[in-house]
Design an enzyme around this catalytic site. Sequence first.
Site, PDB file in Angstrom:
ATOM      1  N   ARG A 146      -5.586   2.585  12.060  1.00 59.44           N
ATOM      2  CA  ARG A 146      -5.392   1.253  12.137  1.00 59.44           C
ATOM      3  C   ARG A 146      -6.315   0.477  13.363  1.00 59.44           C
ATOM      4  O   ARG A 146      -5.913  -0.733  13.868  1.00 59.44           O
ATOM      5  CB  ARG A 146      -3.857   1.007  12.734  1.00 59.44           C
ATOM      6  CG  ARG A 146      -3.184   0.669  11.482  1.00 59.44           C
ATOM      7  CD  ARG A 146      -1.631   0.809  12.083  1.00 59.44           C
ATOM      8  NE  ARG A 146      -0.475  -0.142  11.606  1.00 59.44           N
ATOM      9  CZ  ARG A 146       0.274   0.317  10.757  1.00 59.44           C
ATOM     10  NH1 ARG A 146       0.188   1.611  10.322  1.00 59.44           N
ATOM     11  NH2 ARG A 146       1.322  -0.561  10.168  1.00 59.44           N
ATOM     12  N   ARG A 167      13.232  -7.757   3.039  1.00 59.15           N
ATOM     13  CA  ARG A 167      13.486  -6.299   2.875  1.00 59.15           C
ATOM     14  C   ARG A 167      14.862  -5.980   3.420  1.00 59.15           C
ATOM     15  O   ARG A 167      15.087  -6.124   4.691  1.00 59.15           O
ATOM     16  CB  ARG A 167      12.494  -5.369   3.351  1.00 59.15           C
ATOM     17  CG  ARG A 167      11.211  -5.478   2.781  1.00 59.15           C
ATOM     18  CD  ARG A 167      10.196  -4.338   2.856  1.00 59.15           C
ATOM     19  NE  ARG A 167       9.882  -4.130   4.247  1.00 59.15           N
ATOM     20  CZ  ARG A 167       8.455  -3.639   4.437  1.00 59.15           C
ATOM     21  NH1 ARG A 167       7.541  -3.401   3.524  1.00 59.15           N
ATOM     22  NH2 ARG A 167       8.410  -3.234   5.958  1.00 59.15           N
ATOM     23  N   ARG A 222       3.316  -8.022  14.343  1.00 62.40           N
ATOM     24  CA  ARG A 222       2.592  -6.900  13.341  1.00 62.40           C
ATOM     25  C   ARG A 222       1.383  -7.420  12.601  1.00 62.40           C
ATOM     26  O   ARG A 222       0.349  -6.834  12.572  1.00 62.40           O
ATOM     27  CB  ARG A 222       3.498  -6.217  12.609  1.00 62.40           C
ATOM     28  CG  ARG A 222       4.822  -5.381  13.219  1.00 62.40           C
ATOM     29  CD  ARG A 222       5.806  -5.055  12.038  1.00 62.40           C
ATOM     30  NE  ARG A 222       5.389  -4.126  11.264  1.00 62.40           N
ATOM     31  CZ  ARG A 222       6.349  -3.957  10.007  1.00 62.40           C
ATOM     32  NH1 ARG A 222       7.049  -4.701  10.097  1.00 62.40           N
ATOM     33  NH2 ARG A 222       5.848  -3.053   9.284  1.00 62.40           N
ATOM     34  N   ARG A 229      15.150  -3.034   8.993  1.00 63.29           N
ATOM     35  CA  ARG A 229      14.476  -2.177   9.772  1.00 63.29           C
ATOM     36  C   ARG A 229      14.200  -3.582  10.939  1.00 63.29           C
ATOM     37  O   ARG A 229      13.962  -4.719  10.834  1.00 63.29           O
ATOM     38  CB  ARG A 229      13.054  -2.006   9.296  1.00 63.29           C
ATOM     39  CG  ARG A 229      12.853  -0.658   8.882  1.00 63.29           C
ATOM     40  CD  ARG A 229      11.624  -0.405   8.257  1.00 63.29           C
ATOM     41  NE  ARG A 229      10.197  -0.876   8.998  1.00 63.29           N
ATOM     42  CZ  ARG A 229       9.104  -0.576   8.347  1.00 63.29           C
ATOM     43  NH1 ARG A 229       8.854   0.079   7.313  1.00 63.29           N
ATOM     44  NH2 ARG A 229       8.130  -0.588   8.933  1.00 63.29           N
ATOM     45  N   LYS A 256       0.816  -1.238  -0.005  1.00 65.53           N
ATOM     46  CA  LYS A 256      -0.064  -0.107  -0.098  1.00 65.53           C
ATOM     47  C   LYS A 256       0.705   1.236   0.086  1.00 65.53           C
ATOM     48  O   LYS A 256       0.548   2.375  -0.535  1.00 65.53           O
ATOM     49  CB  LYS A 256      -1.047  -0.030   1.059  1.00 65.53           C
ATOM     50  CG  LYS A 256      -0.598  -0.169   2.719  1.00 65.53           C
ATOM     51  CD  LYS A 256      -1.653  -0.421   3.496  1.00 65.53           C
ATOM     52  CE  LYS A 256      -1.284  -0.245   4.760  1.00 65.53           C
ATOM     53  NZ  LYS A 256       0.163  -0.746   5.299  1.00 65.53           N
TER      54      LYS A 256
END
Length: 214
Positions: free
Chosen positions: A88, A127, A171, A160, A13
């Site tokens: 959220r 990532r 998450r 990260r 997104k």
Amino acid sequence: MRLVFEGPPGSGKGTQAKRVAEKSGWVHVSTGDLLRDAVRNRTPLGLTVEQVMREGLLVSDATVIDIIDERLAQKDCAKGFILDGFPRTIGQAQALDSILASRNMPLDRVVVFEVPDGAIIERITGRRSCPKCQTPYHVRFVPPKKAGVCDKDGTALVQRPDDMEDRVRTRLAKYHEDTAPVIPFYEKRGLVRKIDGTAAPEQVFKSLERALES
Ligand code: AMP
């Protein structure tokens, strides 16, 4: 247009929001980016949220609502905006309703990027990025020429802290528990358009354009 992009972390997104923003001139507002900036700049806000973010948990509603209230009051948002990563929780969605109602800025669409958990874990845990020039990589999908090193400036790539597998699982659990209920909240108003986020980015962008027209 005034849009909300929902979907699990790593559903694409943010990438799509940047692209739509570039094409349309609507402002891309990512609470994750705003919070990461605060952490990087060691502001009082950043120091408060750093640990919670590192663990993959949610920052308090009051904190993110304040950030959004302030950001949406800025002039550029009058052209339209894309909220990425907010709301959220149901509490955030209700607060957003009041903020937008007081400014006479109703939402036009809520786009949901659907990607199964297994694909999310593969995407996020791979990532990496260059801490110097911020170029993003993926160990499998967009690998650098030499493993672990930026193609542009030779800097060692970093991950990260909240992209490590146990944090990603936290998450995702938070997404299913706290964020997924936000979708029916908007579905009742006919605002929701769901798109398949597993396709290639180009394909997802096309589905997104169709969703914004429908
Ligand atoms: P993101 O880049 O959107 O995945 O956000 C990174 C992290 O920032 C999240 O894991 C949360 O810790 C925090 N965060 C971002 N947006 C919100 C939000 N709307 N509510 C609570 N925490 C948030």
